[in-house]
Scaffold this active site. Structure first.
Site, PDB file in Angstrom:
ATOM      1  N   CYS A   1      43.467  40.816  32.931  1.00 22.29           N
ATOM      2  CA  CYS A   1      43.012  41.628  34.052  1.00 22.29           C
ATOM      3  C   CYS A   1      41.638  42.160  33.661  1.00 22.29           C
ATOM      4  O   CYS A   1      41.511  42.816  32.615  1.00 22.29           O
ATOM      5  CB  CYS A   1      44.001  42.771  34.248  1.00 22.29           C
TER       6      CYS A   1
ATOM      7  N   CYS B   1      37.551  38.664  38.136  1.00 19.49           N
ATOM      8  CA  CYS B   1      38.870  39.194  38.456  1.00 19.49           C
ATOM      9  C   CYS B   1      39.814  38.001  38.392  1.00 19.49           C
ATOM     10  O   CYS B   1      39.512  36.938  38.954  1.00 19.49           O
ATOM     11  CB  CYS B   1      38.874  39.792  39.860  1.00 19.49           C
TER      12      CYS B   1
ATOM     13  N   GLU C   1      47.479  38.990  46.727  1.00 16.82           N
ATOM     14  CA  GLU C   1      48.859  39.463  46.511  1.00 16.82           C
ATOM     15  C   GLU C   1      49.712  39.186  47.748  1.00 16.82           C
ATOM     16  O   GLU C   1      50.909  38.954  47.661  1.00 16.82           O
ATOM     17  CB  GLU C   1      48.880  40.973  46.198  1.00 16.82           C
TER      18      GLU C   1
ATOM     19  N   HIS D   1      42.444  37.401  39.819  1.00 13.08           N
ATOM     20  CA  HIS D   1      43.018  36.975  41.102  1.00 13.08           C
ATOM     21  C   HIS D   1      42.113  35.934  41.792  1.00 13.08           C
ATOM     22  O   HIS D   1      42.584  35.155  42.610  1.00 13.08           O
ATOM     23  CB  HIS D   1      43.154  38.162  42.061  1.00 13.08           C
TER      24      HIS D   1
ATOM     25  N   ASP E   1      48.907  41.695  33.547  1.00  8.40           N
ATOM     26  CA  ASP E   1      47.949  41.934  34.634  1.00  8.40           C
ATOM     27  C   ASP E   1      48.577  42.963  35.569  1.00  8.40           C
ATOM     28  O   ASP E   1      49.755  43.315  35.431  1.00  8.40           O
ATOM     29  CB  ASP E   1      47.682  40.629  35.400  1.00  8.40           C
ATOM     30  N   SER E   2      47.779  43.432  36.525  1.00  9.09           N
ATOM     31  CA  SER E   2      48.305  44.373  37.498  1.00  9.09           C
ATOM     32  C   SER E   2      49.295  43.704  38.457  1.00  9.09           C
ATOM     33  O   SER E   2      50.032  44.392  39.150  1.00  9.09           O
ATOM     34  CB  SER E   2      47.152  44.948  38.313  1.00  9.09           C
TER      35      SER E   2
HETATM   36  N1  DGL Z   1      43.494  40.717  38.285  1.00 10.69           N
HETATM   37  C1  DGL Z   1      42.927  42.038  38.161  1.00 10.69           C
HETATM   38  C2  DGL Z   1      41.510  41.952  37.608  1.00 10.69           C
HETATM   39  O1  DGL Z   1      41.192  40.939  36.995  1.00 10.69           O
HETATM   40  C3  DGL Z   1      43.059  42.707  39.473  1.00 10.69           C
HETATM   41  C4  DGL Z   1      42.844  44.125  39.377  1.00 10.69           C
HETATM   42  C5  DGL Z   1      43.524  44.948  40.400  1.00 10.69           C
HETATM   43  O2  DGL Z   1      44.727  45.091  40.328  1.00 10.69           O
HETATM   44  O3  DGL Z   1      42.820  45.528  41.224  1.00 10.69           O
HETATM   45  O4  DGL Z   1      40.720  42.849  37.709  1.00 10.69           O
END
Ligand code: DGL
Length: 261
Positions: A69, A180, A148, A182, A6-7
């Site tokens: 992600c 997402c 985050e 997150h 993931d990011s």
């Molecule tokens: N968890 C990522 C997603 O599902 C976050 C993306 C991001 O870094 O903006 O899109």
């Protein structure tokens, strides 16, 4: 090993459900914390990062990849599947399948990053499967940085969630996809603000169930996956904040290793 990327922190919601559903399977996680967020970057950039992340996970022994992600799933899945000869899973399709089985009135809401919502992928895939559905989506660009930052229950976060959900209220949606990885960390706030009559679809749960049934039906892949119940965590930038929030999500102490991408 099962490789998950993931990011940043969001993919840990997938790790958490994988640990619950498939506790014996070893996981190698990569969070691209130095380059987060992906949601506000261009398609080409996110595809490039996704290639690098996948290469890294394969180098670390991954035999199956989960793109944890939505942003990367929406733009890079095809490209990665073309290049690599190992199973690659994304988080969008299983969430859509769960949403379609949950909805009664076929009015489905989707929230995600700007890149995911602008890609229109949820709407396209939902309409392919159920043309009579109505999809209402809204980009929520501030939510990833708030997560985050570990602002999981601050009044400011509640206020911002409320504002983002406002356009979806009044559309009579009965199902809301958290597009997402997150966002499951804000699930209680989201549920509270959208109303308890709306079923929330958490893609981290959907993908873990999909992987479980895939593994059960693919003995040769299952054999290639190590099973010592161990997880390794790599990030492209280590911060105390990441460590703190990661441990809160996984409810255990973790050792983070720094890799330069
Ligand atoms: N968890 C990522 C997603 O599902 C976050 C993306 C991001 O870094 O903006 O899109």
């Amino acid at each position: 090993m099962i490789g998950i990327f993931d990011s940043g922190l969001g993919g840990l919601t997938v790790v958490r459900t994988m640990m619950k559903q498939l506790p014996e399977y070893d996981i190698v996680y990569f969070g691209d914390t130095a380059r987060t967020p992906y949601g506000s970057k261009s398609r080409e950039t996110v595809i490039g990062y996704s290639f690098e992340n996948t290469e890294f996970l394969i180098k670390m022994g991954a035999k199956l990849i989960i793109i944890a992600c939505n942003t990367a799933s929406s733009v890079a899945t095809h490209k990665l599947s073309e290049k690599y000869n190992l199973p690659i899973f994304e988080v969008i399709t299983p969430a859509i399948e769960n949403a379609l089985s949950a909805t009664r009135n076929h009015k489905i809401g989707v929230i995600g990053t700007r890149a995911t919502i602008n890609s229109n992928i949820y709407e396209q895939k939902i309409m392919e499967k159920k043309p009579e559905a109505h999809v209402y989506s809204n980009a929520c660009p501030l939510l990833v940085p708030l997560v985050e930052e570990g602002w999981l229950s601050k009044p400011e976060t509640r206020m911002i969630v409320k504002k983002y959900l406002h356009p979806l209220k009044g559309k009579q949606i009965d199902t809301l996809i958290l597009g997402c990885t997150h966002y499951p960390l804000l699930k209680d706030i989201i549920q509270h603000k959208i109303g308890k009559q709306v079923k929330i679809i958490d893609s981290s749960i959907s993908i873990a169930s999909q992987i479980k049934s895939y593994i059960q039906n693919s003995p040769e892949i299952d054999l290639s996956l190590s099973k010592k119940g161990k997880s390794k965590f790599y990030v492209s930038d280590i911060t105390d904040q990441f460590k703190l929030t990661a441990q809160k999500i996984l409810k255990q102490k973790i050792h983070l290793e720094h890799v330069i991408q």
